[in-house]
Design an enzyme around this catalytic site. Structure first.
Site, PDB file in Angstrom:
ATOM      1  N   ASP A   7       0.886  -1.155   0.000  1.00  0.00           N
ATOM      2  CA  ASP A   7       0.000   0.000   0.000  1.00  0.00           C
ATOM      3  C   ASP A   7       0.926   1.208   0.000  1.00  0.00           C
ATOM      4  O   ASP A   7       1.495   1.565   1.031  1.00  0.00           O
ATOM      5  CB  ASP A   7      -0.906   0.008   1.228  1.00  0.00           C
ATOM      6  CG  ASP A   7      -1.844   1.207   1.258  1.00  0.00           C
ATOM      7  OD1 ASP A   7      -2.217   1.703   0.180  1.00  0.00           O
ATOM      8  OD2 ASP A   7      -2.198   1.644   2.363  1.00  0.00           O
ATOM      9  N   GLU A  68      -1.083  -1.306  -4.986  1.00  0.00           N
ATOM     10  CA  GLU A  68      -2.284  -0.513  -5.254  1.00  0.00           C
ATOM     11  C   GLU A  68      -1.952   0.631  -6.198  1.00  0.00           C
ATOM     12  O   GLU A  68      -0.918   1.282  -6.066  1.00  0.00           O
ATOM     13  CB  GLU A  68      -2.862   0.076  -3.952  1.00  0.00           C
ATOM     14  CG  GLU A  68      -3.870  -0.803  -3.311  1.00  0.00           C
ATOM     15  CD  GLU A  68      -4.713  -0.087  -2.268  1.00  0.00           C
ATOM     16  OE1 GLU A  68      -4.516   1.112  -2.013  1.00  0.00           O
ATOM     17  OE2 GLU A  68      -5.573  -0.763  -1.697  1.00  0.00           O
ATOM     18  N   ASP A 141      -2.646   0.933   6.837  1.00  0.00           N
ATOM     19  CA  ASP A 141      -1.844   0.735   5.628  1.00  0.00           C
ATOM     20  C   ASP A 141      -1.297  -0.698   5.564  1.00  0.00           C
ATOM     21  O   ASP A 141      -1.167  -1.278   4.489  1.00  0.00           O
ATOM     22  CB  ASP A 141      -0.676   1.729   5.596  1.00  0.00           C
ATOM     23  CG  ASP A 141      -1.133   3.145   5.834  1.00  0.00           C
ATOM     24  OD1 ASP A 141      -1.306   3.884   4.854  1.00  0.00           O
ATOM     25  OD2 ASP A 141      -1.353   3.501   7.017  1.00  0.00           O
TER      26      ASP A 141
END
Length: 165
Positions: A7, A68, A141
């Protein structure tokens, strides 16, 4: 198979290594966050992210890396540092010859919870249950990175991935 989920972020970059075992069992090997100081120079923050991620990749040797994609809701200027962090993350993966799997946040949520608009609590709950963790991963996260790794393992288990398509 072992997947690394990321992330991306400059202040907090979540990561998680998840392995797929026989019987559709998932196991988290290591997870956490690379953090940088907002007082540090931007280039030093990026070096820290790259160096720590490179070290983790070399230690665990994942089969692929899921990351991501950037997803802007309101202010694109806050996304610029995240885009810079994402760049060094992609570089670390490329330098280690890792296949890249890119995800939008709704795709990760769909893969892990079955609902592309799931909220943070739902994602954290499913990650905790799927990985049989004793407590929810923190910070958020890290949970997001583990969700990316889980989604990536699901994709890696598909016939298309195994056949190199």
């Amino acid at each position: 198979m072992l997947a690394l989920g990321i992330d991306p972020g400059t202040a907090i970059c979540g990561y998680g290594f998840v392995e797929s075992l026989p019987g559709n069992r998932l196991v988290a090997h290591e997870y956490g966050a690379i953090t940088t100081s907002p007082k540090a120079r931007p280039e030093d923050r990026l070096v820290k992210i790259y160096d720590e991620l490179d070290e983790l990749i070399k230690k665990y040797r994942p089969d692929a890396m899921g990351v991501e994609e950037l997803f802007f809701y309101h202010n694109i200027t806050t996304g610029i540092p995240v885009a810079q962090a994402r760049g060094v993350i992609l570089l670390a993966g490329a330098k280690n010859n890792l296949p890249l799997i890119e995800w939008t946040p709704p795709q990760v949520k769909q893969s892990v919870t079955g609902y592309g608009k799931a909220d943070k609590k739902q994602v954290i709950y499913m990650v905790t249950k799927l990985l049989h963790l004793p407590k929810p991963p923190s910070p958020d996260d890290t949970a997001d990175a583990l969700a990316v790794a889980i989604a990536s393992l699901y994709k890696m288990d598909s016939p298309a991935w195994r056949n190199g398509l």
